[in-house]
Motif scaffolding. Structure first.
Motif, PDB file in Angstrom:
ATOM      1  N   UNK A   1       0.834  -1.203   0.000  1.00 32.30           N
ATOM      2  CA  UNK A   1       0.000   0.000   0.000  1.00 32.30           C
ATOM      3  C   UNK A   1       0.868   1.253   0.000  1.00 32.30           C
ATOM      4  N   UNK A   2       1.888   1.254   0.867  1.00 33.07           N
ATOM      5  CA  UNK A   2       2.777   2.415   0.943  1.00 33.07           C
ATOM      6  C   UNK A   2       3.434   2.670  -0.417  1.00 33.07           C
ATOM      7  N   UNK A   3       3.764   1.584  -1.095  1.00 32.64           N
ATOM      8  CA  UNK A   3       4.436   1.717  -2.394  1.00 32.64           C
ATOM      9  C   UNK A   3       3.481   2.164  -3.491  1.00 32.64           C
ATOM     10  N   UNK A   4       2.199   1.880  -3.334  1.00 33.63           N
ATOM     11  CA  UNK A   4       1.240   2.187  -4.407  1.00 33.63           C
ATOM     12  C   UNK A   4       0.408   3.432  -4.136  1.00 33.63           C
ATOM     13  N   UNK A   5       0.490   3.978  -2.917  1.00 32.26           N
ATOM     14  CA  UNK A   5      -0.297   5.169  -2.605  1.00 32.26           C
ATOM     15  C   UNK A   5       0.197   6.345  -3.434  1.00 32.26           C
TER      16      UNK A   5
ATOM     17  N   UNK B   1       9.523  -0.171  -6.280  1.00 31.75           N
ATOM     18  CA  UNK B   1       9.625   0.937  -5.338  1.00 31.75           C
ATOM     19  C   UNK B   1       8.393   1.835  -5.512  1.00 31.75           C
ATOM     20  N   UNK B   2       8.340   2.918  -4.759  1.00 27.15           N
ATOM     21  CA  UNK B   2       7.050   3.596  -4.603  1.00 27.15           C
ATOM     22  C   UNK B   2       6.655   4.475  -5.778  1.00 27.15           C
ATOM     23  N   UNK B   3       5.364   4.660  -5.887  1.00 26.28           N
ATOM     24  CA  UNK B   3       4.816   5.601  -6.868  1.00 26.28           C
ATOM     25  C   UNK B   3       5.203   7.031  -6.509  1.00 26.28           C
ATOM     26  N   UNK B   4       5.135   7.392  -5.219  1.00 25.88           N
ATOM     27  CA  UNK B   4       5.448   8.791  -4.880  1.00 25.88           C
ATOM     28  C   UNK B   4       6.905   9.114  -5.193  1.00 25.88           C
TER      29      UNK B   4
END
Lengths: 565, 565
Positions: free
Chosen positions: B207-211, B282-285
């Motif tokens: 979730x953290x990676x896709x938020x 890795x993350x979207x943000x």
């Protein structure tokens, strides 16, 4: 007008650059490592570099035996620290880091409160710089390496039934207290009964708080005893080859965290060992940094003077070699009334109506507890100061009763209104502390290293708790004898008993007499460097209530935290 | 001359001030929050503030199907990022944060290696800014609140047998895979079978990676399904009133971490979701920040192109709305030889002698895997580039065989010697990437949202893996039907299979044909926003080996870390 919430007060405060806060303590920029905007870690190089600077007066803040609500020791510590600048003196505050478990459980945050807070309270209450998580990692690495050792053939011959090393999490999670691990197939480990404690109860936390340097940390970690081999010999983290990696995991966590109060006074936040099975004091390295570069170092000890302050003197100062000058005993009208034995105060419930009515006689009836805690400070050769933490519902006659008791004991006393007024409300208290520190300290330990362990327990029970003696169970006697033969006999002892009474029974208020301390079991924190005696049921993993604080905590539409208090 | 160790190389490198690294990306000081000396968090305000800046080319680094040793995707990513400044272009690198479990287990660190590393490697490999620990805290808070809900009367009517939410720790600890919790007395919870996964396997990590923002994070956390009530309806974290507090625990963790390479190129390190049961990116943000202010954003995806890159396209880019321009496929001589099926490569063991002998035919025999992975990129409308990650034992004829295959496929190819030469060794590769990015992207998803879940699985199996079809177990079919009726039918799917083969059988090398994908079970990560289908045994909690890496890790007499690699 209603007071704004702690979070609102904290958020609307102007903070100084931490570089400047550090500079005022003689800590140069090269020793300050920022962690986010308002927290910094201080390099341990600050200790030798500032060794020549003048030594601050060393003041421990303790309390009478508290009610389950707590008597505002942290707010008083912060208020006192803030007050000194009104006297043109510089003061540094040293406090423990709050656990996440209770923050999301029943307690809410632990940054102080009102106008006596460590700021930003969100940083303090949420992860801070991750030190507690590093303790979790190091502790559980040892647990995994221990179980892996069993799984891979148990070359050290560890008796699985003797293993005392559990796992830890910084969470209030009752379902992890008692578990069976290693279920599943052969590849999934060896079934064993075990469990989790909250991270604050980890011996690694106690070690981090008591280590005097990185090398000392490394050695203490190596001395951790995880269990015994089939011949009854202790098996250590060193033998499991885990201590080096644990130390690497803790290398940054050993550096104290610099923050500031709402009034920009410097605060060192570091470590949070449990106050019953461990010594309940913030770290030695934080105090070693704070003792130079200012006029006063105000350090907080957990629970009442029989608990945190006794361990502060006999465990923390014994290891650090530092000498305290004064001890502030925080007292409240409500707690002394409860010590009369005529009222029942419970956590999470409003105070009983009768307790709120004006009644100085109740205060006087409960004052036996205050008198005993004053004695507990004096028997260590330290000057006590009584701080009346003011509550809105206090009656003048009740506060006067406390002032009279203090006068009768010959102890300086002051009322402190830091919660509503900040440091200005603690100026009188700061003056009383100055007065107490003016006399030179005659600090002494309660017992020498060489006293046998059982005698150390008895001395604390009789002299500090007021017991008639100690009843040591056969199990505990066997354990004491094992520890003496393992070479742990010269360690100090930490008595794990309720913090809600001077006795081992939380229902006995005031200064109970005619009772004996029952020692059920004794355990060794050989790495931390103390033996602890368990008297009563000690819960090392809290649970959540029916309505956990977490349910109220959220972000709002602007991304700001709400519901943290 | 022997090369110095990764740790030695890292420690002897001169790093820039991160403020300057950020400024070069157009990220102002007000957006940079230092965490220690050489790591900073970047505020998410950097996304809207820099929205007007030119968009970088978006390059994903993937690989052929790797051997158990890995083929150097992280080193190639770092080398490529470092190379662009030789072409007077600015590049940002985005990678995942390594887990502590494997670092202290078998793997050692994951900062790249040789002269292509993220620095300081100690920070990267040890806690970094605590994001993984925040995931652990948030995940386990939900677990505690769930068990507390059962303990306090189960008002939501949760069927304990249906609970899928376990606990997590960032540790390699096999004994926690299968446990029974809630033993002891009535006050210690309700006995249940459960277990721990490594934190990287937590849905909270995914979730953290896709938020895409803090508010999006809050909503996704609320959608987490922890189990089902007695009527079969999903029970969410929102219903348990846990999502707000979880979001508060993750507020700082949502900010990407800025570091730099040994050659001072900017690196965004953020999140580390598992590569099989989760999407492994890795993350979207981090990518949203990195896509502005430079010429190239180089982002790494886990495992081979059938795994990480497929999810990069169909999960990560679907949620982010970002469009990739090119994909680098990392290939090694040794892995293609292994794909010939004539050699066996095992983790923790030296390469077999026969594999090291010059044999371009083995390379060509294994090239079917490379050809299939090229096809897997092209079917998404993205331009592939082949990067030969050079090893000292490679023979020229073998590398030439790879060049010939790439030429035959019409794909730009370059040999990269970043491990021994740093960015200079990847200049040819950077030129090939420039060439690939020059053509405009025709990016497309493999399937639309509205395709039924079973058909999504089949499309991936047939088109990406080369399967003849899919065998869905009765359990899995029932679960798919439940998820469709819960409204999860429009989610993308993540197929949890071995990363060591295009098929579901790790022993089948090259590009296997004539096989069917067996779907044993299907689970929902409703918060993260995907359904995952389990094909084969997926281990979500690693164990330690007979000689864990932790045994070698220590501090030396100067307090420096040794043994971390």
């Amino acid at each position: 007008m209603a007071m704004p919430s702690d979070l609102e007060i904290s958020r609307h405060t102007v903070l100084r650059s931490l570089d400047r806060v550090a500079t005022d303590l003689g800590i140069g920029d090269h020793l300050v490592e920022p962690y986010g905007r308002n927290v910094a870690k201080i390099s341990l190089d600050a200790i030798p570099e500032r060794d020549h600077a003048a030594r601050a007066k060393y003041v421990v803040v303790t309390a009478i035996t508290p009610t389950p609500l707590g008597e505002g020791k942290t707010t008083t510590t912060v208020g006192l620290g803030q007050a000194f600048h009104y006297l043109d003196k510089r003061a540094v505050i040293a406090v423990r880091q709050p656990s996440l478990g209770p923050t999301f459980g029943i307690k809410g945050g632990a940054a102080g409160g009102g106008y006596a807070q460590v700021a930003p309270m969100e940083s303090l209450n949420l992860h801070l710089t991750g030190d507690i998580h590093a303790v979790t990692s190091a502790h559980n690495l040892l647990a995994a390496m221990l179980d892996n050792h069993l799984h891979k053939g148990n070359a050290l011959g560890i008796d699985p039934q003797s293993i005392t090393w559990r796992r830890v999490l910084d969470s209030n999670d009752r379902d992890l207290r008692q578990i069976v691990t290693g279920l599943g197939g052969r590849a999934d480990g060896i079934p064993r009964q075990s469990g989790f404690d909250i991270t604050a109860a980890s011996e690694v936390m106690a070690i981090l708080a008591l280590a005097t340097s990185l090398q000392d940390l490394r050695e203490r970690l190596g001395r951790i005893v995880v269990g015994y081999d089939y011949d009854g010999r202790p098996v250590t983290a060193e033998q499991l080859k885990a201590a080096g990696a644990m130390c690497v995991l803790l290398r940054e966590a050993l550096k104290p965290n610099l923050m500031q109060t709402l009034e920009q006074s410097p605060v060192l936040v570091h470590c949070g060992p449990f106050g019953n099975i461990a010594h309940g004091n913030s770290s030695i390295v934080a105090d070693r940094i704070g003792i130079r570069g200012s006029d006063y170092l105000i350090t907080e000890a957990g629970f009442g003077a029989d608990m945190g302050a006794e361990r502060f003197f006999n465990i923390k100062c014994r290891i650090s070699g530092m000498v305290p000058d004064a001890a502030v005993i925080v007292v409240t009208v409500r707690a002394l009334k409860a010590h009369s034995g005529r009222h029942h105060v419970a956590a999470g419930k409003p105070l009983p109506e009768e307790l709120l009515a004006e009644n100085p006689d109740d205060v006087l009836a409960g004052a036996a507890n205050l008198r005993k805690q004053i004695e507990n400070i004096r028997m260590h050769g330290v000057s006590p100061v009584v701080a009346i933490n003011a509550f809105p519902g206090d009656h003048a006659s009740e506060r006067q009763a406390i002032v009279d008791v203090a006068a009768d004991e010959g102890v300086p006393v002051a009322t402190s209104t830091h919660f509503t007024e900040g440091g200005k409300g603690s100026v009188e208290l700061a003056e009383a502390v100055e007065e107490a520190c003016a006399t030179s300290s005659d600090f002494r330990f309660l017992y020498g290293d060489d006293l046998p362990l059982a005698d150390k327990i008895e001395r604390i029970a009789r002299q500090v708790y007021g017991a008639d003696g100690v009843d040591i169970s056969p199990t505990a006697a066997r354990q004491l004898s094992t520890y003496e033969s393992c070479g742990f006999g010269t360690l100090p002892v930490c008595i794990a008993k309720t913090h809600l009474s001077l006795s081992a029974d939380p229902a006995r208020k005031g200064a109970p007499t005619g009772w004996r301390l029952p020692v059920r079991e004794v355990r060794a924190s050989a790495g931390a460097g103390f033996i602890y005696a368990i008297c009563g049921d000690m819960r090392t993993m809290p649970g959540l209530s029916s309505f956990p604080a977490a349910e109220q905590i959220d972000i709002d539409s602007a991304g700001q935290i709400v519901g943290l208090s």
